[in-house]
Design an enzyme around this catalytic site. Structure first.
Site: not given
Ligand SMILES: [Zn+2]
Length: 447
Positions: A36, A84, A265, A304, A409
């Site tokens: 992720d 996500s 993040h 991503h 993202h």
């Molecule tokens: Zn995320």
């Protein structure tokens, strides 16, 4: 020349046909790994992070070894930057949908996922994550709901959605106990009543002896790899899932390295490299399994990238991996440690980061630590902690020349990695939905 080409083509067709026949006889097992937030910059940064400085060359990582192509990540519509949920639904069901959608299309209608098709055809199924197991990515393989925020409902669906009277997933290992043991409902009791073995801590994971099984090893997500042992927790959980899956049956296993994204993040490079290290260990477990077992395929990709990570920042033509290697905890954990150290925080800072601060940085951080120590109310404490965390991250990012453009993202292409049966199928550039489509074509009924 013409003849040779035709002969080659014929030979190719024969090979494809015989491969298809072989698949018909023995359906192949699929191991699907999603990093992720694992954009290409993370792959490159990690290569330098683990590089042996004593040698001239930059050593290849497992990501480099299994790299075969790239994937586009955009969701339905024109936003171009996916979350996500939409990303995982593209990877699970081969459709483009809206951000936030869990296994549903733009009309919020359920769509069949790879895991469900596999289960319907007679496969065993498993999911392993470092986040809560009902987080967006795994949810998009085994639940159908209009919003990723509906954590309780997603957990409910894992138990309540059934095939032949049983839940769709045979082995679930990750975090999220708080969503399964609730005031209003005890889903753990529901699973154990159906014969699932249960573990709620890493120490007890070994006691699980057979599928079906549920292991919820944290309240929500597991602690970051950099903060708490074992640093290879995803690799350990993945080995466990592979050991639990019945030997006489093909399986579909989803593995998510969930927290690369969380560190992204937070714009926390040391945290991200800790997660990448666990992801590489996991790739090691999975690729070894695939090389030792016929008729299995492993595909890894990302949904991503996160944070707009860049190697080099503020005009500097350099990225200092050695600085990142010296950082021993996530920024949140560092903030806690510095606050606890109080006046002796510079000693702790040196011990846990090895970074020498400028006089100005030192002055700022001293104020931030002090504000943290004297904070009274919950609100003051939280705000002081946030400020200190930002100060810590700024110092680490400056010292290492790491850049970030966003707390969200980004929309760039991501890598695709594969091994086992015909990894070339995933070579070159493809859409994220195409990865799922290709995997769908590999599924065959289990005799
Ligand atoms: Zn995320």
């Amino acid at each position: 020349m013409k003849q040779t080409l035709a002969a080659t083509a014929l030979l190719f067709i024969t090979q494809v046909a015989s491969a298809a026949t072989a698949q018909q006889v023995a359906p192949q097992s699929i191991i699907y790994v999603i990093g992720d937030g694992m954009g290409m910059e993370y792959i490159t940064a990690y290569r330098h992070f683990v590089d042996d400085p004593a040698t001239e060359e930059i050593e290849e990582t497992l990501f480099d070894r299994y790299f075969v192509g790239t994937s586009a990540t955009h969701p339905h519509g024109h936003e171009l930057v996916t979350d996500s949920a939409a990303g995982a639904t593209a990877l699970s069901a081969a459709i483009k949908t809206y951000n936030g959608a869990i296994g549903v299309d733009i009309d919020k209608q359920p769509v069949e996922t790879l895991l469900e098709r596999a289960k319907t055809l007679g496969y065993s199924t498993a999911m392993v994550t470092t986040s809560q197991i009902n987080h967006a990515t795994p949810a998009s393989f085994a639940a159908h709901i209009d919003s990723r925020q509906k954590y309780d409902e997603i957990a409910d669906q894992y138990l309540d959605n059934r095939i032949a009277g049983k839940p769709w997933v045979d082995v679930l290992i990750g975090g999220g106990e708080k969503y399964f043991k609730r005031e209003d409902r005890d889903l753990v009791a529901g699973f154990t009543a159906l014969g699932y073995q249960y573990a709620d801590s890493f120490a007890l994971l070994d006691r699980i002896e057979a599928a079906p099984a549920l292991a919820l090893l944290a309240d929500k997500g597991l602690p970051f790899a950099i903060d708490a042992p074992p640093a290879n927790r995803l690799a350990v959980m993945t080995s466990k899932a592979l050991a639990l899956l019945p030997k006489n049956k093909p399986f579909f296993l989803l593995v998510e390295a969930s927290e690369i994204d969380w560190c992204g993040h937070a714009n926390d490079i040391a945290c991200a490299m800790g997660e990448m290290h666990d992801a590489e260990q996991t790739l090691g477990v999975v690729s070894r399994y695939v090389s030792e077992h016929n008729n299995t395929v492993m595909v890894m990709t990302a949904d991503h990238s996160t944070g707009g990570l860049s190697m080099g920042a503020n005009g500097e033509y350099e990225w200092r991996a050695s600085v990142v290697r010296g950082v021993k905890a996530s920024a949140g954990e560092l903030a806690r440690e510095l606050k606890e150290a109080g006046n002796t925080w510079p000693v702790k800072w040196q011990e846990l980061t090895g970074i020498t601060l400028s006089a100005e940085q030192q002055d700022t951080m001293a104020k931030q630590v002090k504000a943290s120590v004297i904070a009274n109310t919950e609100a003051e404490k939280n705000s002081a902690k946030t400020t200190l965390r930002s100060g810590i991250l700024a110092a680490i990012n400056t010292a290492s020349a790491t850049g970030w453009t966003t707390g969200g993202h980004t929309g760039g292409d991501v890598g695709v990695f594969a091994a086992g049966v015909n990894p070339e199928q995933f070579a070159g550039h493809q859409d994220n939905t195409a990865i799922a489509l290709k995997l769908f074509t590999r599924l065959r009924p289990v005799q």
